[in-house]
Write a protein that holds these residues in place. Structure first.
Motif: not given
Length: 87
Positions: A24-33
């Protein structure tokens, strides 16, 4: 052979990273990037006069897109705006 006391845990057992939380954290970072890249692309599409009103140039945006050394694109653009505010 290493001995462990009854109150000790292994390093792996001490890790609090749950695989689902990590995902979930990885998806959040990818979405922010992705949002940052989209915003920077939209800035690149603006004409120079409008960017001048914002206090930045196309070169500043290119620098922000390749920000490194712990600097974020926002930090790069804020520094460019500060430089243009004090000629």
């Amino acid at each position: 052979m290493a001995l462990s006391l009854s109150g000790e845990r292994s390093v792996a057992a001490g890790s609090h990273v749950h695989p689902l939380r990590a995902l979930i954290a990885w998806f959040a970072r990818a979405k922010a990037a992705r949002a940052r890249r989209t915003a920077l692309r939209n800035l690149l599409a603006m004409d120079p006069a409008r960017l001048r009103d914002l206090g930045i140039t196309h070169a500043d945006i290119a620098d922000a897109m390749s920000a490194a050394s712990g600097r974020t694109p926002g930090m790069v653009l804020n520094a460019a705006r500060a430089r243009s505010a004090h000629p």
